[in-house]
Structure formats: C-alpha cells, structure tokens
Design an enzyme around this catalytic site. Structure first.
Site, PDB file in Angstrom:
ATOM      1  N   SER A   1       0.838  -1.206   0.000  1.00 58.40           N
ATOM      2  CA  SER A   1       0.000   0.000   0.000  1.00 58.40           C
ATOM      3  C   SER A   1       0.872   1.256   0.000  1.00 58.40           C
ATOM      4  CB  SER A   1      -0.879   0.017   1.253  1.00 58.40           C
ATOM      5  OG  SER A   1      -1.537   1.267   1.381  1.00 58.40           O
TER       6      SER A   1
ATOM      7  N   TYR B   1      -2.299  -0.874  10.480  1.00 57.69           N
ATOM      8  CA  TYR B   1      -2.362  -1.256   9.065  1.00 57.69           C
ATOM      9  C   TYR B   1      -1.111  -0.829   8.305  1.00 57.69           C
ATOM     10  CZ  TYR B   1      -4.016  -1.206   4.196  1.00 57.69           C
ATOM     11  OH  TYR B   1      -4.147  -1.390   2.834  1.00 57.69           O
TER      12      TYR B   1
END
Ligand code: NAD
Ligand code: MG
Length: 298
Positions: free
Chosen positions: A190, A203
C-alpha cells in the site's frame, strides 16, 4: 469516455461516473452492497493469452483488487482459486461465475486468514483442485481506521497483523513447496507503507512488513526461479474502505489528494498483477509496482 485498456484516455477523467459517497458496511463489506459499484473490469478487461494454462491462488479474490485480478487472470487463460470470508459468499459467487464465463476453472475456498490451519489447508486444497500452483497472490487484508493509540486494542492490532502479515507467511510457506521455476508470488502492499496515515497505525505498519518480507523472500527464491514482487495501490474504491477502513465522513473526498485527483478503481490494478504474474516480467523480482495516482513513494 472508454475505460478499457486500449483506448487513449485522459487518466484524470476516467471513472468520473463513480462517486465515493459516505456509506458504511459491517464486517469485511461487500462489493454487491457498495452504493456506487467499483469497476472490476468485468465489462472492459480483454485478455490476450498471457497466462494460458497457469494456476493461480488469490486471497481476497471475492471483491475489490483481488476480484479484478481474478477476472483478468481468467481472461488471460489461468484457472483461479479464490479465498474469502464465508460472509462474502455473494461476492465470491459473482467472481466464480465470471471466471467460469472466461472458460476457466474456478475454485472457491472460504475461511478465515487469521487461522493458521485454514491457510495451510487453503494451499493444499488449491493445489489439489487446480492440479498444481504457479501463481500466488497474497492480497486479502484488514484495514480499520482508529484515531488514537489509546483506543487501538490489542485485539485489532493482533487481527491486522494476523490477516496481513502472518497469513502471507503461512500461505507462502505452504505454497513454496509446490512452486516450480517460472512461478510467481505477488503481495499487495500500500501507499501506507510510504506515507502512513495517523489513523492507520497498525495497518500501515503491516504494509511496511509486507514490503520487507517480499524483498527478502525474492532474494531467497530467485535461485529456484521463483519471482516475488509487490503491487502497492493508492486510494482504490473497494468495500474495505466503506467497512471501517476510512472515517465515513472522509469518503466523499477519498482519493482527491492524489496528483490525478481521483480514487483508483480495482480494474486499474489488474494489469499490474497480470504483468508480474506472466513471463513478460521474467527479469523483475523484489520489485514494487505503484498504482497510486501519482503519489510520491520515496
Ligand atoms: P476488499 O475488501 O475488496 O478486499 C479485501 C479482502 O480481504 C476481502 O474481500 C476479504 O475476502 C479478505 N479478508 C479480509 N480479512 C480476512 C480474513 N480474516 N479472512 C479471509 N479473508 C479476509 O478491499 P481491497 O481494497 O481490494 O483490498 C485488497 C488489498 O489491497 C488489501 O491487502 C488492502 O490492504 C490493499 N490495499 C487497498 C487499498 C485501497 O485503497 N482499497 C490501498 C492499498 C492497499
Ligand atoms: Mg470482499
């Protein structure tokens, strides 16, 4: 404006018909329940035989980026097994049907990635039902926004790491035994590994781990002829974002901070996965393809 892979288009104007309206879904969320459906490429992606006869396992293949990848892989000629949570059966059925419409075998393997035994069994079942394995996509992931470390529970921290990092380790370890030369592993990272948001502490940390794991593993497996690469998406319109991934009130502006000025669609990720899965990328390993609307990653 045409959204297909081949037409010359202005990337700032693509998918202008999809609004990221404020909405909220329980659990992992469903593509089927998105107010404005994400573009998975089911009405646009054209294959050209680049994965003919290949056998792929994709975690989180029911929706979002994994679903767009499953559709593209099947249209490129691969048989595809998908992993997803039992509560996502509705989305999974749709993707199974699209894989079959492409004339390929689809294998549906629901279960919880936080469960080590499920991960080990997932690989065994995929290998058995696909009659082998040569593409592994570790894409399933958990993202829950939380404003403060005081409120971030041990349970959430543990669940995010189990889903995003441990499952990748368990599945890859089980899969490597079956992968021959020419096989490829692709892990979904990401932009959060490069520009972490303060509300995605757990995350973002897992996504940095995925990058480092992939770069180390790529070196380990290179002599065996197995390549390991990463796709690092930016803000992409998927159920995860509406199921606690972002504060609901932030969704209308989702993706507008990118240089291209809009969120990406899962369909725009699939070609990167196809490239890394296919022999076209034969000299590419330990690399990352950024599909993020132009956000700097250094
Ligand atoms: P998505 O919700 O469509 O896909 C995530 C999938 O993960 C779910 O469909 C679900 O099947 C699976 N999953 C989650 N927890 C699970 C569990 N415990 N057991 C089994 N499966 C589980 O959303 P997406 O955005 O397509 O996410 C795919 C990947 O892309 C994730 O790794 C995510 O972190 C990454 N990513 C997404 C974005 C974005 O903006 N959407 C940006 C960067 C990275
Ligand atoms: Mg899903």
């Amino acid at each position: 404006m045409s959204n297909d892979q081949y037409t010359l288009t202005d990337p700032t104007k693509l998918y202008a018909d999809i609004d990221t309206t404020a909405q909220s879904q329980p659990g992992a969320g469903l593509d089927a329940k998105l107010d404005n459906k994400a573009a998975l490429g089911d009405d646009t992606y054209r294959g050209s035989g680049r994965l003919e006869g290949r056998k792929a396992l994709i975690t989180g293949g029911d929706s979002g980026i994994g679903a767009a990848t499953a559709i593209a892989f099947a249209r490129e000629g691969a048989d595809v097994a998908i992993s997803y949570l039992p509560e996502e059966e509705e989305d999974a059925k749709n993707i199974v049907s699209l894989i079959e419409q492409a004339g390929r075998k689809a294998v549906a393997l629901p279960g919880d990635l936080k469960d080590q035994q499920y991960c080990v069994d997932l690989v065994a079942k995929a290998v058995e039902q696909l009659n082998g394995l040569d593409i592994l996509v570790n894409n399933g992931g958990k993202q829950q926004s939380c404003d403060s470390i005081d409120e971030l529970t041990d349970e959430q921290f543990d669940d995010t790491f189990k889903t995003n990092v441990y499952a990748m380790f368990w599945i890859t370890k089980a899969a490597v035994k079956h992968l021959g030369p020419g096989s490829t592993i692709i892990n979904t990272s990401s932009i959060q590994a490069y520009q972490p948001s303060e509300n995605l502490l757990d995350y973002a940390t897992t996504k940095a781990s995925i990058n480092t794991f992939s770069k180390a593993l790529a070196q380990q497996l290179a002599p065996k002829g197995i390549r390991v690469n990463v796709v690092a998406p930016g803000p992409i319109w998927t159920p995860l974002q509406t199921a606690g991934g972002q504060p609901v009130e932030d969704l209308p502006e989702f993706g507008e901070q990118t240089p291209l000025g809009r969120p990406g669609q899962p369909a725009e990720l699939a070609p990167a996965f196809v490239f890394l899965a296919s022999a076209e990328s034969s000299y590419v390993t330990g690399a990352t393809i950024h599909v993020n609307g132009g956000m700097p990653t250094l």
